[in-house]
Structures are given as structure tokens and as C-alpha cells.
Design a protein around this motif. Sequence first.
Motif, PDB file in Angstrom:
ATOM      1  N   LEU A   1       0.715  18.923   7.528  1.00 22.71           N
ATOM      2  CA  LEU A   1       1.678  17.812   7.485  1.00 22.71           C
ATOM      3  C   LEU A   1       0.991  16.501   7.097  1.00 22.71           C
ATOM      4  O   LEU A   1       1.588  15.660   6.432  1.00 22.71           O
ATOM      5  N   ILE A   2      -0.264  16.345   7.505  1.00 24.57           N
ATOM      6  CA  ILE A   2      -1.004  15.131   7.116  1.00 24.57           C
ATOM      7  C   ILE A   2      -1.084  15.065   5.594  1.00 24.57           C
ATOM      8  O   ILE A   2      -0.821  14.024   4.981  1.00 24.57           O
ATOM      9  N   ALA A   3      -1.442  16.212   4.994  1.00 23.20           N
ATOM     10  CA  ALA A   3      -1.538  16.262   3.532  1.00 23.20           C
ATOM     11  C   ALA A   3      -0.185  15.960   2.907  1.00 23.20           C
ATOM     12  O   ALA A   3      -0.072  15.150   1.969  1.00 23.20           O
ATOM     13  N   THR A   4       0.861  16.576   3.444  1.00 23.74           N
ATOM     14  CA  THR A   4       2.207  16.399   2.872  1.00 23.74           C
ATOM     15  C   THR A   4       2.663  14.937   2.994  1.00 23.74           C
ATOM     16  O   THR A   4       3.238  14.382   2.061  1.00 23.74           O
ATOM     17  N   MET A   5       2.377  14.321   4.140  1.00 24.85           N
ATOM     18  CA  MET A   5       2.791  12.923   4.328  1.00 24.85           C
ATOM     19  C   MET A   5       2.040  11.993   3.381  1.00 24.85           C
ATOM     20  O   MET A   5       2.621  11.044   2.847  1.00 24.85           O
ATOM     21  N   ALA A   6       0.751  12.290   3.156  1.00 27.10           N
ATOM     22  CA  ALA A   6      -0.029  11.458   2.231  1.00 27.10           C
ATOM     23  C   ALA A   6       0.547  11.566   0.822  1.00 27.10           C
ATOM     24  O   ALA A   6       0.715  10.556   0.112  1.00 27.10           O
ATOM     25  N   VAL A   7       0.871  12.797   0.430  1.00 31.41           N
ATOM     26  CA  VAL A   7       1.424  13.015  -0.917  1.00 31.41           C
ATOM     27  C   VAL A   7       2.777  12.311  -1.043  1.00 31.41           C
ATOM     28  O   VAL A   7       3.041  11.595  -2.019  1.00 31.41           O
ATOM     29  N   GLY A   8       3.626  12.477  -0.030  1.00 32.27           N
ATOM     30  CA  GLY A   8       4.956  11.854  -0.068  1.00 32.27           C
ATOM     31  C   GLY A   8       4.860  10.336  -0.117  1.00 32.27           C
ATOM     32  O   GLY A   8       5.550   9.680  -0.904  1.00 32.27           O
ATOM     33  N   ALA A   9       3.966   9.780   0.703  1.00 30.06           N
ATOM     34  CA  ALA A   9       3.820   8.316   0.738  1.00 30.06           C
ATOM     35  C   ALA A   9       3.326   7.787  -0.603  1.00 30.06           C
ATOM     36  O   ALA A   9       3.816   6.769  -1.108  1.00 30.06           O
ATOM     37  N   ALA A  10       2.377   8.495  -1.204  1.00 31.82           N
ATOM     38  CA  ALA A  10       1.809   8.030  -2.475  1.00 31.82           C
ATOM     39  C   ALA A  10       2.844   8.102  -3.602  1.00 31.82           C
ATOM     40  O   ALA A  10       2.977   7.162  -4.400  1.00 31.82           O
ATOM     41  N   ILE A  11       3.584   9.203  -3.640  1.00 29.51           N
ATOM     42  CA  ILE A  11       4.595   9.337  -4.692  1.00 29.51           C
ATOM     43  C   ILE A  11       5.715   8.305  -4.482  1.00 29.51           C
ATOM     44  O   ILE A  11       6.207   7.699  -5.434  1.00 29.51           O
ATOM     45  N   GLY A  12       6.060   8.079  -3.213  1.00 28.19           N
ATOM     46  CA  GLY A  12       7.076   7.067  -2.919  1.00 28.19           C
ATOM     47  C   GLY A  12       6.623   5.682  -3.354  1.00 28.19           C
ATOM     48  O   GLY A  12       7.361   4.937  -3.999  1.00 28.19           O
ATOM     49  N   LEU A  13       5.381   5.343  -3.031  1.00 28.01           N
ATOM     50  CA  LEU A  13       4.864   4.010  -3.380  1.00 28.01           C
ATOM     51  C   LEU A  13       4.740   3.834  -4.889  1.00 28.01           C
ATOM     52  O   LEU A  13       4.990   2.751  -5.432  1.00 28.01           O
ATOM     53  N   LYS A  14       4.407   4.929  -5.560  1.00 31.39           N
ATOM     54  CA  LYS A  14       4.263   4.872  -7.028  1.00 31.39           C
ATOM     55  C   LYS A  14       5.580   4.444  -7.687  1.00 31.39           C
ATOM     56  O   LYS A  14       5.577   3.800  -8.744  1.00 31.39           O
ATOM     57  N   GLU A  15       6.677   4.772  -7.028  1.00 29.07           N
ATOM     58  CA  GLU A  15       8.000   4.434  -7.554  1.00 29.07           C
ATOM     59  C   GLU A  15       8.144   2.922  -7.782  1.00 29.07           C
ATOM     60  O   GLU A  15       8.883   2.488  -8.657  1.00 29.07           O
ATOM     61  N   VAL A  16       7.424   2.124  -6.975  1.00 27.15           N
ATOM     62  CA  VAL A  16       7.545   0.662  -7.121  1.00 27.15           C
ATOM     63  C   VAL A  16       6.261   0.039  -7.674  1.00 27.15           C
ATOM     64  O   VAL A  16       6.048  -1.168  -7.569  1.00 27.15           O
ATOM     65  N   ALA A  17       5.402   0.897  -8.256  1.00 20.37           N
ATOM     66  CA  ALA A  17       4.100   0.398  -8.753  1.00 20.37           C
ATOM     67  C   ALA A  17       4.275  -0.728  -9.777  1.00 20.37           C
ATOM     68  O   ALA A  17       3.426  -1.621  -9.871  1.00 20.37           O
ATOM     69  N   GLU A  18       5.384  -0.701 -10.512  1.00 21.44           N
ATOM     70  CA  GLU A  18       5.626  -1.740 -11.518  1.00 21.44           C
ATOM     71  C   GLU A  18       5.818  -3.120 -10.883  1.00 21.44           C
ATOM     72  O   GLU A  18       5.580  -4.143 -11.505  1.00 21.44           O
ATOM     73  N   ASN A  19       6.268  -3.126  -9.640  1.00 23.89           N
ATOM     74  CA  ASN A  19       6.576  -4.404  -8.979  1.00 23.89           C
ATOM     75  C   ASN A  19       5.419  -4.966  -8.170  1.00 23.89           C
ATOM     76  O   ASN A  19       5.491  -6.086  -7.672  1.00 23.89           O
ATOM     77  N   ILE A  20       4.395  -4.166  -7.989  1.00 29.18           N
ATOM     78  CA  ILE A  20       3.276  -4.631  -7.160  1.00 29.18           C
ATOM     79  C   ILE A  20       1.965  -4.433  -7.919  1.00 29.18           C
ATOM     80  O   ILE A  20       1.899  -3.616  -8.829  1.00 29.18           O
ATOM     81  N   ASN A  21       0.963  -5.171  -7.540  1.00 28.11           N
ATOM     82  CA  ASN A  21      -0.347  -5.003  -8.174  1.00 28.11           C
ATOM     83  C   ASN A  21      -1.200  -4.043  -7.366  1.00 28.11           C
ATOM     84  O   ASN A  21      -1.101  -4.011  -6.145  1.00 28.11           O
ATOM     85  N   GLY A  22      -2.035  -3.321  -8.078  1.00 26.25           N
ATOM     86  CA  GLY A  22      -2.985  -2.468  -7.351  1.00 26.25           C
ATOM     87  C   GLY A  22      -2.886  -1.009  -7.739  1.00 26.25           C
ATOM     88  O   GLY A  22      -2.083  -0.609  -8.576  1.00 26.25           O
ATOM     89  N   ASN A  23      -3.751  -0.222  -7.130  1.00 28.39           N
ATOM     90  CA  ASN A  23      -3.842   1.205  -7.433  1.00 28.39           C
ATOM     91  C   ASN A  23      -3.515   2.039  -6.209  1.00 28.39           C
ATOM     92  O   ASN A  23      -3.820   1.654  -5.085  1.00 28.39           O
ATOM     93  N   ILE A  24      -2.927   3.209  -6.493  1.00 31.78           N
ATOM     94  CA  ILE A  24      -2.536   4.102  -5.395  1.00 31.78           C
ATOM     95  C   ILE A  24      -3.397   5.359  -5.475  1.00 31.78           C
ATOM     96  O   ILE A  24      -3.459   6.010  -6.515  1.00 31.78           O
ATOM     97  N   VAL A  25      -4.047   5.664  -4.369  1.00 31.14           N
ATOM     98  CA  VAL A  25      -4.969   6.805  -4.352  1.00 31.14           C
ATOM     99  C   VAL A  25      -4.576   7.757  -3.221  1.00 31.14           C
ATOM    100  O   VAL A  25      -4.171   7.311  -2.149  1.00 31.14           O
ATOM    101  N   VAL A  26      -4.693   9.055  -3.493  1.00 33.64           N
ATOM    102  CA  VAL A  26      -4.674  10.036  -2.401  1.00 33.64           C
ATOM    103  C   VAL A  26      -6.080  10.619  -2.334  1.00 33.64           C
ATOM    104  O   VAL A  26      -6.576  11.153  -3.329  1.00 33.64           O
ATOM    105  N   LEU A  27      -6.726  10.441  -1.196  1.00 30.66           N
ATOM    106  CA  LEU A  27      -8.062  11.037  -1.037  1.00 30.66           C
ATOM    107  C   LEU A  27      -7.916  12.316  -0.225  1.00 30.66           C
ATOM    108  O   LEU A  27      -7.395  12.281   0.901  1.00 30.66           O
TER     109      LEU A  27
END
Length: 275
Positions: free
Chosen positions: A97-123
Amino acid sequence: MKNREAIIEKIDAIETELIELGNKIHSKPELSFEEYNAVENIITTLGKHGFNIKKGIGELETAFRGEYTGKGNGPTLAFLAEYDALPEIGHGCGHNLIATMAVGAAIGLKEVAENINGNIVVLGTPAEEGGGGKIIMLENGCFDDIDYALMMHPCVNNLILRGGLATQGIRIEYYGKSVHSSFPEGGINALQAVIQTFNMIDQFRGLFPPIKTNVNGIITDGGRAANIIPDYAACEFSVRAATVKDLNMVMEYIEHIISTVEKLIGVKANIEKKV
Ligand SMILES: [Zn+2]
């Protein structure tokens, strides 16, 4: 639509995919440093959603970095994914579930990447049930360019900032002298040394720093036949404490106990510290 709603909407939209990912990792539990299937499943999902993948980072085959480079100069935010399991138990505390939550959070955040500065990483951080994957990754520079690291762990309650504990594993081997139990004189019983170690740790518990100190152990080797005085016995302990300072204090007690046991029983001890 506001960023927050857009993120939630995206995560809801990929709900089935995320649940499938969690189930896949759960159905094939893999031990520390051997999480090959889990990693394949995770990076396939991240790749499908536009993340660039680097596998085998930090000199660990099952560590990875999935990255979505956003626009502008902003922080690099990492969601940490764990995915290893426990021997025999499997995904006892829900690293799938930790892995799944990280993936979900990253994909969700990527949805608004155009509106914010910075990079999104899943380690992808292997070997968290044992082996200290994140420590190795940290030492090998995997966190050097990460500004924030976030992780979610399943729990029975909703908590923020539970905090961590300092932890140290220790394996103790005792070497004695084997004799037949019909002529026990002159033998040095290594199992007796292990038993004394457990008893003495229990004796000292009252002196350990009281908050969150926790010492638990198992006997891994206790001899081969009841009619032979064992010349070899071994045990392992998992030591936890609120701080590194407290942990060191408990480790000092344990080392003191081991040298006392050596004198008392006549065994020689070999100590191996583990993560
Ligand atoms: Zn865990």
C-alpha cells in the motif's frame, strides 16, 4: 478547477489501476532486495503515466527513480515507495500500500504540474523490513537533489508525523565446547550463554530509557541433539529506542551483558550488528 480538486479527481479516476497495483504486489510477496516483480509492476504503471524511469539506482538492483520534470525552477519532491515483505507473513504492515499510495500521489500531483514549479519523483526504496534500503540509497547520493521526501504508512488510525524510532539489529553467536551429556564435565554450554543473555536483558529492562525502548529477540541456533552439550548457539535481537542516544545506552547494556556472559559461562562471543 483548483489544484487540490484536480489532484483528487485524477486519483479517483485511476482508482481501479491503483488497487490492482496494490493487489499485484500483495499477491507475490518478495523479501528485502529481491523485490523484482513489485518494481516491474510499479514502474510499468509510472511509465504509462509519463514518468521517466531509472532502475538500479544507489547500487541497489531493486531501487528506482521515477521522475516527471515539471516546469520552472522549483523544489524536487519525492514520494517514497516501499514494497518488500516479511518472511512467511508476506505484506504484514502493508508495504504494497505504501508503494501504491506513492504512485497515486505522484500521478495525482503530476496532473497539476503545469500550475506549479518543480519536479515530481517517486523513489523506490527496497529492503525496509530489514536491510535499511533508504540508508544505502542516502549514502549513495539518491537523496542529494531531493528537497522534500514524503511517505505514507498504513495504520489503524489516521496520524500525521508519528515519528520514527532509532533501531539496531544485533546477532550474537556463542562458541563453547561440546561434550556428551553423559560426561558433561569440561563442557562449555553455548546454549546456556544464549539463555543467560535473554534472562539478563530481562533483568536490565527496568534500567532502559522508559519511553519506547523495546528489545525483542529469537534464538536462531540452540544445538543439535539433547544429549550433546552445544558448542555453538546464536540469537538475534531487534533493539528500538526513542532516540539514537537512548539506543546507544541500551546497546551498551547489551554489550556489557554479553561480556558478562562470556565470563560467567566461559564462551567466546561474536557480535554482528545489523540494520
Ligand atoms: Zn512497515
